[in-house]
Design a protein around this motif. Structure first.
Motif, PDB file in Angstrom:
ATOM      1  N   PHE A   1     -16.927  -3.292  -5.596  1.00  0.00           N
ATOM      2  CA  PHE A   1     -16.226  -3.720  -4.391  1.00  0.00           C
ATOM      3  C   PHE A   1     -14.794  -3.222  -4.490  1.00  0.00           C
ATOM      4  O   PHE A   1     -14.236  -3.150  -5.585  1.00  0.00           O
ATOM      5  CB  PHE A   1     -16.252  -5.246  -4.286  1.00  0.00           C
ATOM      6  CG  PHE A   1     -17.646  -5.786  -4.090  1.00  0.00           C
ATOM      7  CD1 PHE A   1     -18.091  -6.149  -2.835  1.00  0.00           C
ATOM      8  CD2 PHE A   1     -18.515  -5.911  -5.170  1.00  0.00           C
ATOM      9  CE1 PHE A   1     -19.383  -6.633  -2.644  1.00  0.00           C
ATOM     10  CE2 PHE A   1     -19.813  -6.391  -4.993  1.00  0.00           C
ATOM     11  CZ  PHE A   1     -20.241  -6.751  -3.727  1.00  0.00           C
ATOM     12  N   TYR A   2     -14.192  -2.884  -3.342  1.00  0.00           N
ATOM     13  CA  TYR A   2     -12.853  -2.303  -3.412  1.00  0.00           C
ATOM     14  C   TYR A   2     -12.035  -2.619  -2.171  1.00  0.00           C
ATOM     15  O   TYR A   2     -12.580  -2.976  -1.128  1.00  0.00           O
ATOM     16  CB  TYR A   2     -12.942  -0.782  -3.610  1.00  0.00           C
ATOM     17  CG  TYR A   2     -13.584  -0.039  -2.455  1.00  0.00           C
ATOM     18  CD1 TYR A   2     -14.966  -0.020  -2.301  1.00  0.00           C
ATOM     19  CD2 TYR A   2     -12.804   0.608  -1.520  1.00  0.00           C
ATOM     20  CE1 TYR A   2     -15.549   0.638  -1.222  1.00  0.00           C
ATOM     21  CE2 TYR A   2     -13.384   1.273  -0.441  1.00  0.00           C
ATOM     22  CZ  TYR A   2     -14.757   1.282  -0.303  1.00  0.00           C
ATOM     23  OH  TYR A   2     -15.334   1.928   0.760  1.00  0.00           O
ATOM     24  N   ALA A   3     -10.732  -2.519  -2.309  1.00  0.00           N
ATOM     25  CA  ALA A   3      -9.800  -2.677  -1.192  1.00  0.00           C
ATOM     26  C   ALA A   3      -8.918  -1.440  -1.227  1.00  0.00           C
ATOM     27  O   ALA A   3      -7.944  -1.392  -1.977  1.00  0.00           O
ATOM     28  CB  ALA A   3      -8.967  -3.950  -1.352  1.00  0.00           C
ATOM     29  N   LYS A   4      -9.295  -0.423  -0.452  1.00  0.00           N
ATOM     30  CA  LYS A   4      -8.671   0.902  -0.526  1.00  0.00           C
ATOM     31  C   LYS A   4      -8.530   1.312  -1.999  1.00  0.00           C
ATOM     32  O   LYS A   4      -9.425   1.061  -2.786  1.00  0.00           O
ATOM     33  CB  LYS A   4      -7.314   0.884   0.175  1.00  0.00           C
ATOM     34  CG  LYS A   4      -7.441   0.956   1.689  1.00  0.00           C
ATOM     35  CD  LYS A   4      -6.110   1.386   2.304  1.00  0.00           C
ATOM     36  CE  LYS A   4      -6.273   1.570   3.808  1.00  0.00           C
ATOM     37  NZ  LYS A   4      -4.993   1.548   4.486  1.00  0.00           N
ATOM     38  N   GLY A   5      -7.410   1.923  -2.355  1.00  0.00           N
ATOM     39  CA  GLY A   5      -7.179   2.236  -3.766  1.00  0.00           C
ATOM     40  C   GLY A   5      -6.295   1.183  -4.407  1.00  0.00           C
ATOM     41  O   GLY A   5      -5.584   1.460  -5.360  1.00  0.00           O
ATOM     42  N   GLN A   6      -6.312  -0.036  -3.851  1.00  0.00           N
ATOM     43  CA  GLN A   6      -5.398  -1.080  -4.322  1.00  0.00           C
ATOM     44  C   GLN A   6      -6.145  -2.371  -4.627  1.00  0.00           C
ATOM     45  O   GLN A   6      -5.669  -3.460  -4.299  1.00  0.00           O
ATOM     46  CB  GLN A   6      -4.349  -1.363  -3.241  1.00  0.00           C
ATOM     47  CG  GLN A   6      -3.353  -0.260  -3.051  1.00  0.00           C
ATOM     48  CD  GLN A   6      -3.022  -0.074  -1.581  1.00  0.00           C
ATOM     49  OE1 GLN A   6      -3.681   0.649  -0.859  1.00  0.00           O
ATOM     50  NE2 GLN A   6      -2.001  -0.748  -1.115  1.00  0.00           N
ATOM     51  N   THR A   7      -7.302  -2.254  -5.243  1.00  0.00           N
ATOM     52  CA  THR A   7      -8.120  -3.445  -5.467  1.00  0.00           C
ATOM     53  C   THR A   7      -7.410  -4.448  -6.360  1.00  0.00           C
ATOM     54  O   THR A   7      -7.431  -5.654  -6.116  1.00  0.00           O
ATOM     55  CB  THR A   7      -9.467  -3.043  -6.092  1.00  0.00           C
ATOM     56  OG1 THR A   7      -9.941  -1.877  -5.428  1.00  0.00           O
ATOM     57  CG2 THR A   7     -10.476  -4.152  -5.949  1.00  0.00           C
ATOM     58  N   GLY A   8      -6.766  -3.951  -7.411  1.00  0.00           N
ATOM     59  CA  GLY A   8      -6.057  -4.854  -8.334  1.00  0.00           C
ATOM     60  C   GLY A   8      -4.976  -5.621  -7.606  1.00  0.00           C
ATOM     61  O   GLY A   8      -4.815  -6.832  -7.801  1.00  0.00           O
ATOM     62  N   GLN A   9      -4.254  -4.920  -6.733  1.00  0.00           N
ATOM     63  CA  GLN A   9      -3.189  -5.581  -5.974  1.00  0.00           C
ATOM     64  C   GLN A   9      -3.758  -6.720  -5.138  1.00  0.00           C
ATOM     65  O   GLN A   9      -3.247  -7.834  -5.159  1.00  0.00           O
ATOM     66  CB  GLN A   9      -2.494  -4.562  -5.050  1.00  0.00           C
ATOM     67  CG  GLN A   9      -1.394  -5.202  -4.219  1.00  0.00           C
ATOM     68  CD  GLN A   9      -0.953  -4.345  -3.026  1.00  0.00           C
ATOM     69  OE1 GLN A   9      -1.721  -3.563  -2.495  1.00  0.00           O
ATOM     70  NE2 GLN A   9       0.288  -4.498  -2.634  1.00  0.00           N
ATOM     71  N   GLN A  10      -4.826  -6.443  -4.408  1.00  0.00           N
ATOM     72  CA  GLN A  10      -5.356  -7.466  -3.508  1.00  0.00           C
ATOM     73  C   GLN A  10      -5.951  -8.652  -4.270  1.00  0.00           C
ATOM     74  O   GLN A  10      -5.814  -9.791  -3.848  1.00  0.00           O
ATOM     75  CB  GLN A  10      -6.370  -6.844  -2.543  1.00  0.00           C
ATOM     76  CG  GLN A  10      -5.731  -5.867  -1.565  1.00  0.00           C
ATOM     77  CD  GLN A  10      -4.501  -6.463  -0.873  1.00  0.00           C
ATOM     78  OE1 GLN A  10      -4.534  -7.596  -0.404  1.00  0.00           O
ATOM     79  NE2 GLN A  10      -3.396  -5.726  -0.838  1.00  0.00           N
ATOM     80  N   LEU A  11      -6.597  -8.378  -5.398  1.00  0.00           N
ATOM     81  CA  LEU A  11      -7.147  -9.486  -6.180  1.00  0.00           C
ATOM     82  C   LEU A  11      -6.028 -10.312  -6.793  1.00  0.00           C
ATOM     83  O   LEU A  11      -6.102 -11.536  -6.859  1.00  0.00           O
ATOM     84  CB  LEU A  11      -8.082  -8.959  -7.271  1.00  0.00           C
ATOM     85  CG  LEU A  11      -9.354  -8.297  -6.748  1.00  0.00           C
ATOM     86  CD1 LEU A  11     -10.148  -7.700  -7.893  1.00  0.00           C
ATOM     87  CD2 LEU A  11     -10.221  -9.297  -5.995  1.00  0.00           C
ATOM     88  N   LEU A  12      -4.984  -9.622  -7.246  1.00  0.00           N
ATOM     89  CA  LEU A  12      -3.869 -10.368  -7.835  1.00  0.00           C
ATOM     90  C   LEU A  12      -3.175 -11.213  -6.769  1.00  0.00           C
ATOM     91  O   LEU A  12      -2.851 -12.374  -7.008  1.00  0.00           O
ATOM     92  CB  LEU A  12      -2.857  -9.426  -8.501  1.00  0.00           C
ATOM     93  CG  LEU A  12      -1.690 -10.182  -9.155  1.00  0.00           C
ATOM     94  CD1 LEU A  12      -2.179 -11.021 -10.333  1.00  0.00           C
ATOM     95  CD2 LEU A  12      -0.592  -9.249  -9.614  1.00  0.00           C
ATOM     96  N   LEU A  13      -2.978 -10.638  -5.593  1.00  0.00           N
ATOM     97  CA  LEU A  13      -2.339 -11.427  -4.534  1.00  0.00           C
ATOM     98  C   LEU A  13      -3.231 -12.606  -4.131  1.00  0.00           C
ATOM     99  O   LEU A  13      -2.731 -13.663  -3.752  1.00  0.00           O
ATOM    100  CB  LEU A  13      -1.998 -10.539  -3.330  1.00  0.00           C
ATOM    101  CG  LEU A  13      -0.918  -9.474  -3.610  1.00  0.00           C
ATOM    102  CD1 LEU A  13      -0.632  -8.663  -2.353  1.00  0.00           C
ATOM    103  CD2 LEU A  13       0.368 -10.082  -4.142  1.00  0.00           C
TER     104      LEU A  13
END
Lengths: 671, 248
Positions: free
Chosen positions: A157-169
Motif C-alpha cells: 500500500f502506498y501514498a504517492k512516494g511519501q508513504t512514510g510521511q503519511q503514516l507518520l502524520l
C-alpha cells in the motif's frame, strides 16, 4: 543453557499470538491511571506506541530530539507498507507474507515474531485508513497496491512516494489527540542520556532539555526505547543527520544485550558522493531498477576519458559497455536483491571502473527503456516510420509518468538531465537490521525495558525486504507492545509513583553531568565531525559491503585507537546550559565509536555470509553459484546477542538458536 | 566560489540579536546550502568561535525541520525545495548572502537561526486528528470507497511538511495555508466528516490564540511552499468554518 529466553509461546505457529493474548495478565482501567510509561523516540514505532498506550489509559511521557514528533526520520520512507490483505486476489496470505519475510531475511529472524508481524499487518491498513491516511486508490475508490522486490504478489500500500510521511502524520495525529487529553506528556527537543535502573528494573531516564541544557530526571514503571537505527555509524548514510544509537547504546551498557550489530542494509540506488563536504546520501526508490540498466565501461581507457571529461557515456557503443548484472545474473539481471546489486557495484568500482571523480559510481541507464516504450507507443498511436527523435519523445513521456519525481530530484541534486545522460548511482547505508535484543514481548534483557521498531533486532533477520520497515514499526507500536507491556505492568499496580530522588537517579544524573562537563572543558584539537568522518571511513572500508577477517581485525584496532584519541583530543565549543548542537553530536559520536567496535567484532565472529553480511571467506567455490554468498546454517543459525563488559571488544556472546519448524531453509539463487 | 554571509546571531530568546558577517571560500557549486553552512561551522569551531545554530535533520526535503530565510525568501531562491535541497549553484562567486531565521510573532527565536514552531503543534492538538481508537478493530479498509479524485486531493493537502515557510513569507504572518491544508485533508475524506464542525472551529481558534495573522489573499505562501500546497486549501477552510458557524 543460554541466559536468553525468547519467551515464544508454545503451540502451533498460527495460534501463538491469539493464545498468548488470551492468557496474559491485564491491568484494569482504574489501575492504568496510576502507571507511567516513558517512550523514547516518536517515529512510527514510538509514536504509535504512545498513542495506543495513552488510549489504554496509561500515563505516557514521550521524548523526541526534534521539535515535533512529525519530524522523525520514518517520514523519509518512500515506497510503501506491506500488508497481507489479498485485495488483489493474487494468492497472498498471512503465511506468504511470513514466508517472504523470513526468506528475504536469509533465515536469520525469529519465526514466531515474523508470523505475528504478518498476522497484524492487515489491521495496520484498517487502522490507518480510519485515521484518515490518504492511501492511493483506484478509480473504483478502493485501495491500490503495487509490487515490490523479492516477492510474487502485490501487497504494498502506498501514498504517492511519501508513504512514510503519511503514516507518520497518522501516528502523530493519534498522538495529538492524546496530548490534547493530557494522556501524553510530550517532551520535544529532549534527548535521553541514560536509563535508570532501580532494583534491577528500568524505572526512568535522565534527559537533557536541548533548548536550556537542563538535565532532568523522569521516572516511570516501564521504559520503551523506539529510537530507530544506527546507520549513521558510517557517517554517510540515508539516515537523518540526528539519527543516532545513543538510547540503544546506553541501555546496552546498563544490561540490555545488543543483537546482530553487523546486519546492515546497503541500498544499491543512491546518489553518489560528490566530495568530502558531503553530509548525507539521498536514496532513490529501487523501483528505478525495473527500467534502468546498470553498466560501467568495459575498457579502462574509456573510464579515464569519462572521468576527465573527454568522453560522454552516450559516446560509448553497446559493445564498449559492461552490463555487469546482466552478465553475472542472466536470470534476474538488474533486478537482483539489494545486497547482491550493491556488492556487484562495489566489485566493479574496486576494480577501477567507477565513472565519476571519486571512482564510486556506476551508470543507471534508461535509454533502452525509453526506446522500448517509445516504439510501443508509436505502434499504439499508429505512427508509421517514426523518427528516432519521435520515438525518444514518446518513450520519455512514459518514463516521466513513472519516475518523474525521482528524475527531478536527481536533476536538482546532480545538475544533470537523466533523460539525456545516464544517472550515476552508488550503494549507501540505509537500514540496520541489528539492534537491541528483545524477547517475544519486545522486552530487552532488563526487566521493564522494552525496545521497538528499527531499534530492536527481531523481525528482518539479516536482510530487510522493501516496504517492511513501516509495517514493523507500526505493528510493534500500535498492536504488539501495548498488549505485552500489560503483562509486566500488572505486577506494578500497587507500586505507586517512582521517586526521582533515589540514589540510582542521583548517581545516573551525576554520570551524565560529568560526561557533558568533560566535553565542554576538554578543549582538544579536533571537531566532533572530524572523528565521525574517520569512524565512517573505517566502517565503510572494512565493515561495509564485504568483509574479511583481516579487515575486521584492523577495524577493531583502528576504532579502538580512534576512541582513545577522541577522549583526549575532541573539542566541543559552547557550554552545557544552553542550546549546543555540537555537544549533542559529541555524545552521539562517542556512542557510535563504541558501537562500531562491537559491530566489527560481531562481523568477525559470524564466519558465514548471510543477507547484508558478506564474508569474503564464505563463498561458494564451484558449481553454478561459484563466487556467491555462502550461508552456513549448521554453525550460524543463531542470533548473536552481546553482553556489555566494559570494553566493546570484551563483550560476551550469547547465542539464541533459531528454530525453523514451519519453513524449510534454502539457499538463495539469482543466476 | 567565495562568498560573504550575513547571518543573524542571537545567543538565546532573551538576548538581543544582530547580523554578523562571515567569509567562506572554495565553496563547490555541488554543495547543498546546509553543507555550505557545515563548512562555515567547521571553520568557526577550528578558530574557537561558536558555530551557527540552525535546525535541520533529514536533509532530503521531507522532515520540515530546516527553516532559513535566505536573501529575503523562505528556503531561498529556488522553487519547490526546502533549504536542505537548495544547491550552491544557485549562487555566484562573490555573492553576499543574507541568512535570517523564519520571523513571526508565533515563531520566537530560540538561538541564531533556530525558531520555536511549537505553535504549529498546538494547533494540531486542537483538532488535527480523527478520534478513532488505535485498537485495530476498525472496519475493513475497503469498506468505504473514496473517489480517487478526493483521495488524491486529500493527499495533496496532506503533503504539508509543517516547515512554516508560509508563515515566514506572509506579510501578516498568517498560518492559514498550514491550517487549511490539515482541515482540507480531513474535509475531503468521509472519515473526517463526523468531527468536521468542531475541528475547524477549534483549530482556527487556536491559530488566532497563537498570534498568527489573517489572510489577505496575497498568495506568497503558495509560491514559497516547498510542497506546492495550493491556496484552494485556505478557501476550503473558510467554507468549512462558515458551514460550522451556521451549524452551531
Amino acid at each position: 543453557m543460554s541466559v536468553l529466553d525468547s519467551k515464544v509461546p508454545k503451540g502451533p505457529l498460527k495460534n501463538k499470538w491469539t493464545d498468548y493474548k488470551n492468557h496474559i495478565d491485564l491491568v484494569n482501567p482504574a489501575n492504568k491511571r496510576n502507571i507511567d510509561v516513558i517512550v523514547v523516540g516518536t517515529g512510527l514505532a514510538g509514536g504509535s506506541a504512545c498513542a495506543t498506550l495513552a488510549e489504554l489509559g496509561y500515563n505516557v511521557k514521550a521524548f523526541a530530539y526534534q521539535d515535533s514528533p512529525r519530524r522523525a526520520h520514518s517520514i523519509a520512507a518512500q515506497g510503501g507498507i506491506n500488508a497481507a490483505k489479498n485485495y488483489q486476489g493474487d494468492g497472498d496470505s498471512t503465511y506468504r507474507l511470513f514466508y517472504d519475510t523470513v526468506k528475504g531475511g536469509d533465515y536469520r529472524s525469529r519465526e514466531a515474531n515474523v508470523y505475528r508481524l504478518a498476522e497484524v499487518s492487515a489491521n495496520i491498513i484498517d487502522q490507518c485508513v480510519a485515521q484518515g491516511v490518504p492511501f492511493a486508490r483506484d478509480y473504483g475508490g478502493l485501495l491500490d497496491n503495487r509490487s515490490f522486490g523479492g516477492v510474487l504478489v502485490s501487497r504494498t500500500f502506498y501514498a504517492k512516494g511519501q508513504t512514510g510521511q503519511q503514516l507518520l502524520l497518522g501516528a502523530y495525529s493519534a498522538m495529538n489527540r492524546q496530548i490534547a487529553r493530557g494522556k501524553i506528556e510530550m517532551h520535544n527537543r529532549h534527548e535521553m542520556l541514560d536509563v535508570v535502573k532501580v532494583d534491577g528494573k528500568a524505572r526512568g531516564i535522565i534527559a537533557r532539555n536541548l533548548i536550556t541544557g537542563e538535565i532532568e530526571r523522569h521516572s516511570a514503571h516501564a521504559v520503551v526505547i523506539a529510537s530507530g537505527g544506527y546507520g549513521n555509524v558510517f557517517f554517510l548514510s540515508t539516515n537523518a543527520m540526528g539519527s543516532n544509537v545513543s538510547a540503544g547504546w546506553k541501555i546496552h551498557k546498563k544490561g540490555a544485550f545488543f543483537a546482530n550489530p553487523c546486519y546492515t542494509q546497503i541500498h544499491p540506488t543512491c546518489i553518489p558522493r560528490s566530495g568530502d563536504y558531503q553530509s548525507k546520501l539521498t536514496l532513490m526508490s529501487e523501483s528505478l531498477r525495473n527500467d534502468g540498466r546498470i553498466w560501467v565501461p568495459k575498457n579502462m581507457e574509456d573510464v579515464m576519458a569519462i572521468r576527465e571529461g573527454r568522453k560522454k557515456p552516450t559516446d560509448l557503443s553497446e559493445d564498449e559497455r559492461d552490463y555487469y548484472l546482466e552478465r553475472r545474473y542472466p536470470a534476474f539481471g538488474n533486478l537482483v536483491p539489494r545486497d547482491v546489486a550493491s556488492r556487484a557495484a562495489k566489485e566493479r568500482c574496486d576494480a577501477g571502473y567507477g565513472v565519476n571523480a571519486t571512482g564510486e559510481a556506476v551508470y543507471l541507464d534508461f535509454a533502452s527503456a525509453i526506446t522500448r516504450y517509445g516504439t510501443e507507443q508509436a505502434k499504439i498511436q499508429n505512427i508509421k516510420n517514426a523518427s528516432e527523435a519521435k520515438i525518444y519523445e514518446l518513450g520519455q513521456a512514459i518514463v516521466e509518468a513513472k519516475y518523474g519525481n525521482l528524475f527531478q530530484m536527481y536533476e536538482k541534486i546532480v545538475d544533470e538531465n537523466p533523460y539525456e545522460t545516464p544517472m550515476m548511482i552508488y550503494p549507501a547505508v540505509h537500514y540496520t537490521m541489528g539492534g537491541v535484543w528483545v524477547d517475544y514481548n519486545l522486552m530487552t534483557t532488563v526487566p521493564g525495558l522494552y525496545c521497538i521498531g528499527e531499534a530492536n533486532f527481531s523481525d528482518h533477520g539479516a536482510n530487510r525486504l522493501g516496504a517492511s520497515a513501516l509495517m514493523q514499526g507500526l505493528a510493534d507500536g500500535y498492536f504488539v507492545l501495548p498488549y505485552t507491556i500489560g503483562d509486566y505492568l500488572s505486577d506494578d499496580i500497587r507500586t505507586g509513583k517512582i521517586s526521582t530522588d533515589s540514589p540510582e537517579f542521583i548517581e545516573a544524573e551525576k554520570d551524565v553531568r560529568e560526561r557533558l562537563e568533560f566535553f565542554v572543558t576538554n578543549k582538544g584539537e579536533h571537531s566532533v565531525d572530524y572523528y565521525h568522518k574517520k569512524l565512517g571511513k573505517i566502517m565503510w572500508d572494512k565493515c561495509g559491503m564485504s568483509r574479511n577477517e583481516k579487515g575486521l581485525k584492523e577495524a577493531m584496532a583502528e576504532i579502538k585507537a580512534l576512541r582513545e584519541d577522541f577522549w583526549k583530543n575532541v573539542s566541543v565549543p559552547g557550554g552545557i546550559n544552553e542550546m549546543n548542537p555540537e555537544l549533542e553530536k559529541a555524545g552521539r559520536v562517542a556512542d557510535f565509536i563504541e558501537l562500531g567496535e562491537l559491530f566489527a567484532k560481531d562481523a568477525l565472529t559470524r564466519e558465514e555470509s548471510c543477507g547484508g553480511h558478506f564474508r569474503e571467506e564464505s563463498v561458494e567455490l564451484d558449481g553454478e553459484q561459484k563466487g556467491e554468498a555462502k550461508r552456513n546454517d549448521k554453525d550460524f543459525a543463531f542470533v548473536s546477542a552481546w553482553e556489555y563488559k566494559g570494553e566493546p571488544a570484551d563483550a560476551v556472546l550469547h547465542k539464541e538458536e533459531l528454530e525453523f519448524n514451519d519453513i524449510e531453509l534454502k539457499q538463495r539463487s539469482y543466476k | 566560489m567565495n562568498l560573504t554571509l550575513k547571518i543573524w546571531r542571537q545567543k538565546d530568546s532573551k538576548t538581543k540579536g544582530q547580523m554578523v558577517d562571515y567569509k567562506v571560500t572554495d565553496i563547490s557549486e555541488h554543495m547543498s546550502f546546509l553543507e555550505m553552512m557545515d563548512v562555515l561551522n567547521e571553520q568557526l569551531i577550528n578558530t574557537g568561535e561558536e558555530p551557527v545554530a540552525f535546525d535541520h535533520d533529514c536533509r532530503e526535503g521531507i522532515c520540515g525541520m530546516c527553516s532559513m530565510y535566505i536573501n529575503g525568501e523562505a528556503h531561498g531562491p529556488d522553487r519547490g525545495v526546502t533549504t536542505c535541497q537548495l544547491h550552491m549553484r544557485m549562487f555566484k562567486d562573490g555573492d553576499t548572502i543574507t541568512i535570517e531565521p523564519f520571523r513571526a510573532k508565533a515563531f520566537p527565536v530560540i538561538k541564531d537561526l533556530v525558531v520555536d514552531r511549537s505553535s504549529f503543534d498546538r494547533i494540531q492538538h486542537a483538532g488535527g486528528y480523527i478520534s478513532v481508537n488505535t485498537s485495530g478493530n476498525t472496519q475493513d479498509a475497503n469498506a468505504t470507497p473514496i473517489s480517487k479524485h478526493d483521495a488524491d486531493e486529500a493527499m495533496d493537502a496532506a503533503t504539508c511538511i509543517g516547515c512554516g515557510a508560509c508563515v515566514a513569507t506572509c506579510k501578516n504572518s498568517s498560518a492559514m495555508l498550514f491550517v487549511g491544508a490539515k482541515v482540507s485533508q480531513y474535509a475531503l475524506l468521509p472519515q473526517g466528516q463526523v468531527e468536521a464542525t468542531d475541528r475547524v472551529k477549534n483549530m482556527v481558534a487556536q491559530m488566532d490564540l497563537e498570534g498568527f495573522g489573517n489572510c489577505s489573499n496575497t498568495g506568497a505562501c503558495e509560491i514559497e511552499c516547498p510542497k506546492g500546497i495550493s491556496l484552494e486549501n485556505i478557501a476550503r477552510m473558510n467554507r468549512e468554518l462558515l458551514k460550522a458557524t451556521f451549524k452551531s
